[in-house]
Structures are given as C-alpha cells and as structure tokens.
Design a protein around this motif. Structure first.
Motif, PDB file in Angstrom:
ATOM      1  N   PHE A  73       0.810  -1.203   0.024  1.00 14.69           N
ATOM      2  CA  PHE A  73      -0.034  -0.008  -0.132  1.00 14.69           C
ATOM      3  C   PHE A  73       0.667   1.346  -0.016  1.00 14.69           C
ATOM      4  CE2 PHE A  73      -2.269  -3.514   2.226  1.00 14.69           C
ATOM      5  CZ  PHE A  73      -3.516  -3.216   1.731  1.00 14.69           C
ATOM      6  N   THR A  74       0.149   2.294  -0.413  1.00 11.14           N
ATOM      7  CA  THR A  74       1.025   3.420  -0.405  1.00 11.14           C
ATOM      8  C   THR A  74       0.384   3.752   1.277  1.00 11.14           C
ATOM      9  OG1 THR A  74      -1.106   4.893  -0.935  1.00 11.14           O
ATOM     10  CG2 THR A  74       0.765   4.506  -2.556  1.00 11.14           C
ATOM     11  N   ILE A  75       1.184   4.672   1.943  1.00 13.78           N
ATOM     12  CA  ILE A  75       0.730   5.087   3.361  1.00 13.78           C
ATOM     13  C   ILE A  75      -0.395   5.813   3.315  1.00 13.78           C
ATOM     14  CG2 ILE A  75       1.586   6.491   5.241  1.00 13.78           C
ATOM     15  CD1 ILE A  75       4.510   5.703   4.619  1.00 13.78           C
ATOM     16  N   HIS A  76      -0.588   6.589   2.309  1.00 10.53           N
ATOM     17  CA  HIS A  76      -1.863   7.228   2.388  1.00 10.53           C
ATOM     18  C   HIS A  76      -3.173   6.409   2.152  1.00 10.53           C
ATOM     19  CE1 HIS A  76       0.607  10.983   1.797  1.00 10.53           C
ATOM     20  NE2 HIS A  76      -0.450  11.728   1.976  1.00 10.53           N
ATOM     21  N   ARG A  77      -2.919   5.412   1.346  1.00 11.77           N
ATOM     22  CA  ARG A  77      -4.136   4.278   1.224  1.00 11.77           C
ATOM     23  C   ARG A  77      -4.113   3.542   2.291  1.00 11.77           C
ATOM     24  NH1 ARG A  77      -3.530  -0.538  -2.774  1.00 11.77           N
ATOM     25  NH2 ARG A  77      -5.577  -1.653  -2.401  1.00 11.77           N
ATOM     26  N   LEU A  78      -3.024   3.169   3.011  1.00 17.07           N
ATOM     27  CA  LEU A  78      -3.144   2.249   4.249  1.00 17.07           C
ATOM     28  C   LEU A  78      -3.748   2.962   5.382  1.00 17.07           C
ATOM     29  CD1 LEU A  78      -1.997  -0.327   5.776  1.00 17.07           C
ATOM     30  CD2 LEU A  78       0.051   0.959   6.435  1.00 17.07           C
ATOM     31  N   LEU A  79      -3.497   4.028   5.561  1.00 19.55           N
ATOM     32  CA  LEU A  79      -4.146   5.006   6.608  1.00 19.55           C
ATOM     33  C   LEU A  79      -5.547   5.440   6.360  1.00 19.55           C
ATOM     34  CD1 LEU A  79      -1.380   7.395   7.596  1.00 19.55           C
ATOM     35  CD2 LEU A  79      -1.928   5.543   8.722  1.00 19.55           C
ATOM     36  N   GLY A  80      -6.116   5.267   5.144  1.00 18.87           N
ATOM     37  CA  GLY A  80      -7.332   5.740   4.472  1.00 18.87           C
ATOM     38  C   GLY A  80      -7.657   7.025   4.408  1.00 18.87           C
ATOM     39  N   VAL A  81      -7.442   7.558   3.219  1.00 22.26           N
ATOM     40  CA  VAL A  81      -7.606   9.077   3.174  1.00 22.26           C
ATOM     41  C   VAL A  81      -9.098   9.263   3.148  1.00 22.26           C
ATOM     42  CG1 VAL A  81      -7.396  11.125   1.823  1.00 22.26           C
ATOM     43  CG2 VAL A  81      -5.471   9.556   2.062  1.00 22.26           C
ATOM     44  N   THR A  82      -9.635  10.359   4.072  1.00 25.14           N
ATOM     45  CA  THR A  82     -11.200  10.916   3.830  1.00 25.14           C
ATOM     46  C   THR A  82     -11.393  11.858   2.928  1.00 25.14           C
ATOM     47  OG1 THR A  82     -10.841  12.155   5.749  1.00 25.14           O
ATOM     48  CG2 THR A  82     -11.229  10.042   6.353  1.00 25.14           C
ATOM     49  N   SER A  83     -12.417  12.201   2.765  1.00 21.72           N
ATOM     50  CA  SER A  83     -13.016  12.986   2.045  1.00 21.72           C
ATOM     51  C   SER A  83     -12.414  14.551   2.213  1.00 21.72           C
ATOM     52  CB  SER A  83     -14.780  13.130   1.882  1.00 21.72           C
ATOM     53  OG  SER A  83     -15.173  13.241   3.032  1.00 21.72           O
ATOM     54  N   SER A  84     -12.496  14.495   3.659  1.00 23.36           N
ATOM     55  CA  SER A  84     -11.981  15.943   4.355  1.00 23.36           C
ATOM     56  C   SER A  84     -10.519  16.209   4.297  1.00 23.36           C
ATOM     57  CB  SER A  84     -12.517  15.971   5.728  1.00 23.36           C
ATOM     58  OG  SER A  84     -12.111  15.133   6.501  1.00 23.36           O
ATOM     59  N   GLY A  85      -9.677  15.089   3.701  1.00 28.46           N
ATOM     60  CA  GLY A  85      -8.129  15.195   3.667  1.00 28.46           C
ATOM     61  C   GLY A  85      -7.596  14.649   5.013  1.00 28.46           C
ATOM     62  N   GLY A  86      -8.230  14.341   6.013  1.00 30.73           N
ATOM     63  CA  GLY A  86      -7.928  13.513   7.051  1.00 30.73           C
ATOM     64  C   GLY A  86      -7.425  12.029   6.878  1.00 30.73           C
ATOM     65  N   PHE A  87      -7.328  11.151   7.849  1.00 35.01           N
ATOM     66  CA  PHE A  87      -7.113   9.610   7.665  1.00 35.01           C
ATOM     67  C   PHE A  87      -8.218   8.772   8.634  1.00 35.01           C
ATOM     68  CE2 PHE A  87      -2.585  11.184   6.669  1.00 35.01           C
ATOM     69  CZ  PHE A  87      -2.679  10.830   5.477  1.00 35.01           C
ATOM     70  N   ARG A  88      -8.268   8.001   8.201  1.00 35.88           N
ATOM     71  CA  ARG A  88      -9.446   7.151   8.922  1.00 35.88           C
ATOM     72  C   ARG A  88      -8.955   6.405  10.109  1.00 35.88           C
ATOM     73  NH1 ARG A  88     -10.764   4.303   4.938  1.00 35.88           N
ATOM     74  NH2 ARG A  88      -9.973   2.207   5.415  1.00 35.88           N
ATOM     75  N   HIS A  89      -7.571   6.094   9.944  1.00 36.60           N
ATOM     76  CA  HIS A  89      -6.636   5.509  10.993  1.00 36.60           C
ATOM     77  C   HIS A  89      -5.868   6.599  11.683  1.00 36.60           C
ATOM     78  CE1 HIS A  89      -8.141   1.375  10.142  1.00 36.60           C
ATOM     79  NE2 HIS A  89      -7.781   1.530   8.893  1.00 36.60           N
ATOM     80  N   HIS A  90      -5.906   6.534  13.024  1.00 36.88           N
ATOM     81  CA  HIS A  90      -5.123   7.560  13.675  1.00 36.88           C
ATOM     82  C   HIS A  90      -5.034   6.972  15.213  1.00 36.88           C
ATOM     83  CE1 HIS A  90      -9.203   8.443  14.882  1.00 36.88           C
ATOM     84  NE2 HIS A  90      -9.555   8.558  13.528  1.00 36.88           N
ATOM     85  N   ALA A  91      -4.532   7.664  15.948  1.00 34.00           N
ATOM     86  CA  ALA A  91      -4.269   7.441  17.406  1.00 34.00           C
ATOM     87  C   ALA A  91      -5.560   6.963  18.107  1.00 34.00           C
ATOM     88  CB  ALA A  91      -3.890   8.653  18.294  1.00 34.00           C
ATOM     89  N   ARG A  92      -6.759   7.064  17.721  1.00 38.54           N
ATOM     90  CA  ARG A  92      -7.928   6.804  18.328  1.00 38.54           C
ATOM     91  C   ARG A  92      -8.633   5.713  17.498  1.00 38.54           C
ATOM     92  NH1 ARG A  92      -7.574  11.903  18.358  1.00 38.54           N
ATOM     93  NH2 ARG A  92      -8.895  12.291  16.918  1.00 38.54           N
ATOM     94  N   ASN A  93      -8.281   5.372  16.520  1.00 39.61           N
ATOM     95  CA  ASN A  93      -8.549   3.977  15.550  1.00 39.61           C
ATOM     96  C   ASN A  93      -7.516   3.558  14.684  1.00 39.61           C
ATOM     97  OD1 ASN A  93     -10.297   2.469  14.249  1.00 39.61           O
ATOM     98  ND2 ASN A  93     -10.431   4.042  12.236  1.00 39.61           N
ATOM     99  N   ARG A  94      -6.628   2.562  15.442  1.00 39.01           N
ATOM    100  CA  ARG A  94      -5.404   2.268  14.950  1.00 39.01           C
ATOM    101  C   ARG A  94      -5.632   1.217  13.935  1.00 39.01           C
ATOM    102  NH1 ARG A  94      -2.319   3.329  20.631  1.00 39.01           N
ATOM    103  NH2 ARG A  94      -1.497   5.474  20.010  1.00 39.01           N
ATOM    104  N   LEU A  95      -4.553   1.087  13.270  1.00 37.14           N
ATOM    105  CA  LEU A  95      -4.617   0.033  12.136  1.00 37.14           C
ATOM    106  C   LEU A  95      -4.730  -1.462  12.756  1.00 37.14           C
ATOM    107  CD1 LEU A  95      -1.589   1.421  10.170  1.00 37.14           C
ATOM    108  CD2 LEU A  95      -3.986   1.251   9.304  1.00 37.14           C
TER     109      LEU A  95
END
Length: 612
Positions: free
Chosen positions: A235-257
């Motif tokens: 995966f690209t890192i952006h795809r792995l983290l899951g880019v959202t429509s707002s430009g953020g990521f779906r996976h982060h400190a409160r929703n880890r991979l």
C-alpha cells in the motif's frame, strides 16, 4: 530544499504569514522592537519550511541592527504570539530552549513523533523461543554463512533484532539485501504465528509497487505453504491510513490499524507530518520495520526523519549478548559502525554496508563510495579514467545538452522503440523495455531539465515511430508515450509517481495502460487521467523507489542550489548496470561538496521524551 528549488509561491506565502503574525502581535500590545524582529522571524521560519527545514535556527540569522540571538529571543517572547514548549497555548510560533523557532503545527508533529518513537523503543522486548528462532535463522541464512567467514552476518542480526524489538530501522544502499532480510523476517513471523497480520507500505505508489514485486520474487523461493501466508498487496501510506473526503485519515491514534507488523520501504521519503500520523496509527503491540537509505535524498516536504533516526547503530552490551544467543554469532564479532550522531534509539538501528549486487570494485559501487565520502576529485578521476564500462562521463558544458548527451538518451530508448514496434498490443513487453533505461534530471525546467529533455525525446521518438494516423504530429497522444501521474486519484486508483504508457486498445483507440497489483494491466482513457506529464525524463526526486538497468543523469551547468551530494548519489544508485553523467566538472564538484542540511530538533525531542 525542494526538488526544483524553493516553491514559486513560498516568498509570498511567507510574507502573508509574517503579516498575520505581526497583526496579531500588534493587537496584543507588542512593542515596535518586538514587531520588527517578529516579522522577520516569522517570514524566515515560513520560508525555511518551504525549503524542507522543520525550524529556524535563530543563531544562524543576521538580524536587523546586528542584535544577538539572546536579544532576538527575548523580543520574540515579548511579542505575545510566540510560545515555548512548556507554554504553547494556541500561539502560531514556538521557540524552544535551544533557540529553534517553529511553526506551531510542526513543533507539535515533532514532539508527537518523538514521544511515539520512544514508546516503541522503551516497550518490553518480545519473548521469543530462542532455540526455534535460532534454527530458523540458521536455515534462512545458510547461504550467507558459507561466504561471510569471520564477519558478522548483519542481515541475520537485523532479523534477530526485529524479532526482539518493536521498532527496527534498517539503512542500506541498493543491493545490500534489505528486501531479502525482510522476507526472512516475515518468514520467521508467519512460521511462529499463522494469523500474523502484516502490512507492507511505502510513501509512493511506485515505491509500493516495486516493493511488492521485489518481495513477491523472494516469496517464490520459499516453501509454498509458507509463501501462501505472506501479504499479497502493498500500500501507499496514504491508502493504508485511509484518506477521507476531508483530507484526514481514517486510521489515527484513536482508531489504529488492525495489524501486527508494519514494514515501510523507502522510508527516507517520509516527511515529518506523514511519519507522525503513521506511527500514531500503529497499535502499541505491533512491530514496525523501516527500510531505507540514509544517504539518499530526503522527503520533498519538511523534515529528514529517516536520516535522523537511523544515525546511531549502537548496540548495548546486553543486546549484543542477546543477539549472540539468538543467532550463534559470537558477541565479540557483533561490532556496529560508529554513530553519525548519538541518539536515544540505540539497540534499534542496523546499517548494511556489504553490497550483493555490485562487487566492491565495480564502477557504480566505487563511484557511490566516492560521492558519499564527499571526494569530488576521486569521483572525477574514476569517471575520466574510462576503466570501467559501468560508469561514464560526458563533459557537457553548454546551456543545452551536447549532441553526445542527446545521442546517449536516444540510444538508451532504442530498445524501447523496437519493443513498441514489435509488440504494440502486448503491454508487458513494452513496460519491461521502458523500465530498462531512464533520463534523470536535477532540474525541472530548461533545456537540461525534465521539460527540455522530454520535448527533445518526444520529437525524436515520434519522428522515429511508424504512426501514420497522426502524420503532422499534432496530437499529444501517440503509441509509446510514457506518462507519469502527478496527483493522486483514489477513484481511478492512480497515485503520484505512477507510470503509464499509451498503447492502442485493439486496432483503434489509444488508451493509457497501467500495471495492476495482480500483474495484469488496465486501460484508462486519456481524458480521464489526473494531472500528468511525459516521462522519458523525470527528476531524480521522482525516481526514488525505482531502479533501471541504465541511467543518464543530466546536471545543470555551473553551480546550482538544486545539485547536492544526496541528489547525485541518488541518481547514480538508480542504475543497476551503467550510469552516464552529463555535466561539467564544476557542476559535479560543487554538487558532491554540497550536502543538504535539514534543520530540526527531532533528536533533542527524542532525548526529552526518553527522560520523562
């Protein structure tokens, strides 16, 4: 420094930020003396960010009225819009105790990344079955044992370290065995845990695809039952983290991979912001393995995270004894290189120096060593000697490329032209032929840059091509035109850096073909493509994560801020069998002598996190 120098909009953006900070400070009652220093400091800090730095070093700036750094510091703190690490509030600038001035956002990224890295470093070691792991390692590295003699097998040691630690950082140039090492590591992991969830990632789509191809080739050499448990996609890192429509990521400190192991290739391309978000999205219990080359170009955006965090390959006595137990290599032989800079990341970093692709006396290996040593005269002597066919120099001093340089580029693509004429309906053979050679440029614009070389090669290619449907050469679309995607399009699954080739679909319509992860190809209509450009020539920055049989490296004449030690090294090491450098001696000497420095406080921040 950005690939083509400072961003064109950087000065105007920096002035805008400086005005914003000054207006805020004026409203809060700052004195005229503070306002004068603040405006200059805010402008310079913003400009430094656009050049790849994370902060501004106050002591290295010439200030109005020749005031010293301590006076500048006090005036900035008196402006009421500059915070400190212990009192950041919601202020736009942060000034640390060592007089590093940051945009608030990047100080926050740096502190968060340091804290997260130290959480991984300080985590308890994994409890591994020593006898079983030692047997696995002996089997996997039996081939190395027959050639290493009394030398420590650092590939074997790196796998052992990664089995024990939650964070392992491996730095090595092309051909030093990073991919082989990681495949062996994954073999150990999946043998010991059949449900181990492994993610493979890289900063760009091109690097991710190359990582997948390289590892798939290694997987095929393992027993089928074992290879079947390996990840089938990268995966690209952006795809792995899951880019959202707002430009953020779906996976982060409160929703880890949902992973147990993360392997990141080409980690030298990680900028500070992306590295922070990636590490915060990794579960506390996961292993992270970073692969890269500390001597390559750093990220285009701010920061040089990988080169900073892999600067200290020190191993403690306790760790060397533990590695000796696991590998069977006597602790006395486990002697790492001297650190470039002491960091709190000891027992985490391994440097690979032995090259398995090039012999020690091969031209490319010798040239890379001379560049890394900063020995411009040695590099020139090697290039001029003509004693090794794998390296060549064209003493090209004109504003436009010499005829020899253009001929070299045309010769490099002659095989591609022949493959296209013979196999126009077979994408695989066309892509394989195109991947054998590339023109790499230091600059984007000008006759020696990407645009100039692409124009020249496009004209030659089209004139040489049997393409009767466009006799006037008016259409930009023609069979064999290579294009590089410049902007991510998640709907089309096209990413910045992806390479496509224009080919006829059937006997009529021209389409742009792209390789898919499963080895097949998909065709996309030219009108649907995101921003793109012709790709006979690309910048050295864009070539990171790629390798070619042969490379023509075009440098501008004279001295250029763009041409650096790291850029030349990166361009040279993209070649497997031959590299030709088209440059004048002054440009090459100046570039090898000029190292990129990225100002940051990450190592200091790591020390602060370690002491808490």
């Amino acid at each position: 420094m950005t690939p083509e120098g400072e961003f064109a909009a950087a000065p105007s953006l920096a002035r805008g930020f400086a005005e914003y900070a000054s207006t805020w400070a004026r409203e809060r009652g700052a004195s005229p003396e503070s306002l004068e220093v603040l405006q200059e400091a805010a402008y310079r800090t913003s400009l430094a960010m656009s050049s790849g730095h994370v902060c501004l070093l106050l002591g290295e700036v010439e200030w109005p009225d020749a005031i010293d750094a301590s006076a500048v510091r006090q005036r900035l703190l008196d402006s009421h819009v500059v915070g400190t690490p212990d009192a950041t509030s919601n202020l736009p600038l942060i000034l640390d105790d060592e007089n590093r001035l940051y945009l608030h956002r990047y100080f926050d990224f740096e502190r968060r990344l340091a804290a997260r890295l130290m959480q991984f470093v300080d985590a308890p070691a994994f409890d591994v079955p020593v006898a079983r792991l030692r047997a696995q390692l002996d089997a996997l590295f039996a081939g190395n044992a027959s050639t290493s003699g009394d030398r420590a097998d650092w590939q074997k040691l790196a796998v052992a370290l990664a089995m024990l630690r939650r964070l392992t950082i491996i730095s090595g140039g092309p051909g030093t065995g990073k991919t082989t090492t990681v495949v062996s590591l994954l073999a150990c992991l999946v043998e010991q845990s059949t449900d181990c969830r492994i993610a493979l990632a890289a900063p760009t789509g091109k690097a991710a695809a190359r990582m997948h191809d390289a590892m798939r080739a290694r997987f095929a050499q393992l027993p089928p039952k074992l290879a079947a448990r390996f990840p089938t996609e990268s995966f690209t890192i952006h795809r792995l983290l899951g880019v959202t429509s707002s430009g953020g990521f779906r996976h982060h400190a409160r929703n880890r991979l949902p992973i147990d192991v993360l392997v990141v290739d080409e980690a030298s391309m990680l900028d500070l912001a992306l590295a922070t978000r990636l590490f915060e999205a990794v579960p506390d219990t996961a292993r992270v393995i970073l692969l890269g080359d500390k001597d390559q170009l750093a990220a285009v955006e701010a920061g040089a995270v990988f080169s900073e965090i892999c600067g200290d390959p020190t191993l403690s006595v306790k760790m060397r004894e533990r590695l000796a137990d696991v590998t069977g290599i006597p602790a006395g032989r486990i002697v790492p290189s001297s650190p470039a800079e002491a960091t709190p990341l000891r027992d985490t970093v391994v440097w690979f120096s032995e090259n398995f692709r090039f012999t020690a006396d091969s031209g490319i290996a010798r040239l890379a060593r001379e560049i890394n040593a900063g020995n411009a005269q040695g590099a020139l002597t090697l290039l001029r000697s003509k004693t090794d066919a794998s390296v060549a120099w064209l003493g090209d001093e004109g504003r436009s490329p010499a005829s020899e340089a253009i001929a070299c580029a045309q010769d490099g693509y002659a095989g591609y032209l022949a493959a296209l004429e013979a196999n126009r309906s077979e994408p695989r053979s066309v892509f394989e032929a195109f991947a054998r050679f590339r023109v790499l440029c230091a600059e984007r614009h000008g006759p020696r840059g990407v645009t100039g070389m692409n124009d020249a090669l496009s004209r030659w290619f089209r004139e040489s091509l049997d393409h009767p449907r466009d006799p006037g050469l008016r259409s930009p679309w023609y069979p064999g035109r290579p294009i590089m995607v410049l902007r991510n399009d998640y709907v089309l699954r096209l990413y910045n850096g992806d390479i496509g080739i224009v080919l006829p679909e059937g006997d009529e319509r021209l389409m742009v073909f792209f390789p898919d992860a499963d080895g097949a190809f998909r065709a996309i209509a030219p009108a649907r493509l995101p921003e793109h450009e012709t790709a006979f020539a690309t910048t050295v920055h864009k070539s990171q994560g790629s390798e070619f049989d042969q490379v023509l490296l075009m440098l501008p004449t004279g001295t250029s801020r763009v041409v650096t030690h790291e850029l030349i090294y990166t361009g040279v090491t993209r070649a497997r069998t031959r590299v030709t450098i088209a440059a004048d001696a002054e440009a090459l000497t100046h570039g090898i002598d000029r190292r990129v420095r990225r100002d940051s406080g990450l190592i200091a921040r790591l020390g602060g996190a370690a002491n808490r």
